[in-house]
Write an enzyme that holds these catalytic residues in place. Structure first.
Site, short mmCIF file in Angstrom:
data_model
loop_
_atom_site.label_atom_id
_atom_site.label_comp_id
_atom_site.label_asym_id
_atom_site.label_seq_id
_atom_site.Cartn_x
_atom_site.Cartn_y
_atom_site.Cartn_z
CB VAL A 16 46.62 -32.37 6.23
CG1 VAL A 16 46.22 -33.92 6.61
CG2 VAL A 16 46.16 -31.57 7.28
NE ARG A 47 40.79 -23.99 -3.89
CZ ARG A 47 40.20 -24.33 -3.18
NH1 ARG A 47 38.90 -24.78 -3.40
NH2 ARG A 47 40.66 -24.50 -1.76
N GLY A 136 44.96 -34.14 15.13
CA GLY A 136 46.11 -34.62 14.53
C GLY A 136 46.77 -35.74 14.62
CG ASP A 203 39.77 -26.51 15.53
OD1 ASP A 203 39.93 -27.30 14.47
OD2 ASP A 203 40.34 -27.16 16.63
CE LYS A 207 40.66 -30.30 16.23
NZ LYS A 207 41.44 -29.28 16.54
N1 HSE Z 1 43.70 -24.95 14.41
C1 HSE Z 1 43.64 -26.30 15.07
C2 HSE Z 1 44.81 -26.16 16.41
C3 HSE Z 1 44.35 -27.50 14.41
O1 HSE Z 1 45.03 -24.92 16.61
O2 HSE Z 1 44.71 -26.82 17.30
C4 HSE Z 1 43.58 -28.11 13.19
O3 HSE Z 1 42.22 -28.73 14.09
#
Ligand code: HSE
Length: 430
Positions: A16, A47, A136, A203, A207
């Site tokens: 990103v 890092r 995104g 994930d 969201k």
């Molecule tokens: N890994 C997520 C996806 C994207 O496959 O949509 C990042 O949130």
């Protein structure tokens, strides 16, 4: 603030961060026009200083120290693209404490410990922007929060994870098993090294929590989102879905019901005519139902360096412009404290596949079990005969607790060999 340029510091330069840096460089002139002064990347904390980055930045800009960015006088806007909880949380709090606007793409942090960050941003009167944290490159946060600030949002239903959408698309269109489709997603670089967060719905739940908080103006954290992933979805479920006129998708659903919030992530059968059914491969889409505006749909690339980097740059422009003009975007909009419903109290339609004995009275026994728990059957058909007999059942909408009680009772009937699968059906009955 009388400034002749804005200094940006990036915390992180991975997928990103490098995307954001590339776009900021490529669109420097348009960005300067929008903000009123040039916006410059002045430092990048990483890092591993030796690692090659996919962006053309002077090596002297790179540093190991996050404080070189957060505390430096020449950094006006802090961009947190490290991900994870720490050190991201501490860096954001410190930057906000110093009155610096922060742009973050960190859904994990915002969906769990976001409240303290938003309180700090409000206290200091500065921006905490996070368009890139959800889906995104699709503009969602600002449209929901600002363009729809005067709208009563009733429901959001979305495909918010590209990896799982790719896997389900391959299972549906190429007849692949879950593990074959996952292997292809990994080979194409869609799936993360550890795909658990995607395939088990973590994930998407993060969201969903962020979207629900904004849509219903009341805080929802990721742990309050009911969650099921797609690893149990079989090719047989997809085949029956297709025969019934449905498409199987991993959906995030957030709705307000009588002043309370229902939010969940799970695989579901959607009618083929539903706009989300045609969202294929790794694309994302979010369908919003507003009381006045009606139905809206946001569609696009929910992941990847360029789309997500573009969303970060949009926020950098917004925050920088506010520094120049003295304005501020809407801060925390969680004005209310609405109850989040447990899954037992939610409602859905259901699809169920049962292996049964093929003899007289079985259908009546099964139907009466549904009826005794107030679950009304909408359609039923028998597939196969004798030892192979299966019942494919679709119900009308009913309470989750009643469906669970039905499944428990069916499981102990002599005539039911196995409750093979249960999937929710969404987007059909109100
Ligand atoms: N890994 C997520 C996806 C994207 O496959 O949509 C990042 O949130």
């Amino acid at each position: 603030m009388a400034k002749d340029s804005i200094g940006v510091g990036l915390l992180g330069c991975g997928i990103v961060g490098s995307g954001a840096a590339r776009h900021l460089l490529a669109e420097a002139e348009a960005v300067a026009r929008a903000v009123g002064v040039p916006v410059e990347i002045r430092r990048v904390a990483v890092r591993n200083l030796a690692k090659k980055r996919d962006v053309d930045l002077d090596p002297s800009l790179f540093t190991h120290s996050v404080d070189d960015i957060v505390e430096a006088d020449d950094i006006d806007v802090v961009v947190e693209v490290i991900g994870g909880i720490e050190p991201a949380r501490t860096c954001i709090l410190k930057a906000l404490e110093l009155g610096k606007p922060v742009v973050s793409a960190n859904k994990e942090l915002l969906s769990t410990l976001g409240q303290e960050l938003f309180i700090k941003a409000d206290e200091k009167g500065t921006d905490l922007l996070f368009e890139a944290a959800v889906c995104g490159g699709i503009p969602l946060i600002r449209p929901l929060k600002e363009s729809l600030a005067g709208e009563g949002i009733k429901q959001i239903i979305g495909i918010v994870n590209g990896t799982t959408n790719f896997i389900l698309t391959r299972m549906s269109e190429s007849g692949m098993s879950f593990s074959e489709a996952l292997a292809e997603a990994e080979a194409l670089g869609y799936a993360e090294e550890d795909p658990t967060a995607d395939i088990e719905g973590f994930d998407a739940a993060a969201k969903a929590a962020i979207l629900a908080s904004i849509a219903f103006r009341s805080r929802v954290v990721a742990g309050q989102v009911y969650r099921e992933g797609i690893s149990q979805v079989t090719h047989r479920d997809i085949e029956f879905a297709q025969r019934l006129g449905y498409t199987v998708k991993l959906v995030a659903i957030a709705e307000e019901i009588d002043g309370e919030i229902a939010v969940r992530v799970h695989p579901a059968m959607l009618p083929n005519a539903h706009p989300l059914s045609s969202v294929r491969d790794s694309f994302n889409a979010v369908f919003v139902e507003g009381a006045s505006v009606g139905n809206l749909m946001f569609y696009g690339r929910g992941a990847g360096s360029d789309p997500t980097g573009s969303a970060v740059v949009g926020d950098i422009v917004a925050a920088s412009r506010n520094l120049i003009t003295g304005g501020r975007h809407l801060g925390c909009t969680c004005y209310f404290d609405k109850r989040v419903l447990p899954i037992d109290e939610m409602e859905s339609q259901y699809y169920m596949l049962l292996s049964v004995a093929d003899k007289p009275g079985v259908l009546a026994e099964v139907a009466s079990t549904f009826g005794s728990h107030e679950i009304s059957i909408r359609s039923v058909w028998q597939e196969g005969f004798g030892d192979e007999a299966q019942l494919v059942i679709v119900t009308h909408r009913g309470k989750e607790a009643n469906l669970q009680a039905t499944v428990d009772d069916l499981g102990v009937l002599d005539s039911v060999t196995k409750v093979v699968s249960v999937l929710r059906v969404e987007g059909e009955e109100e």
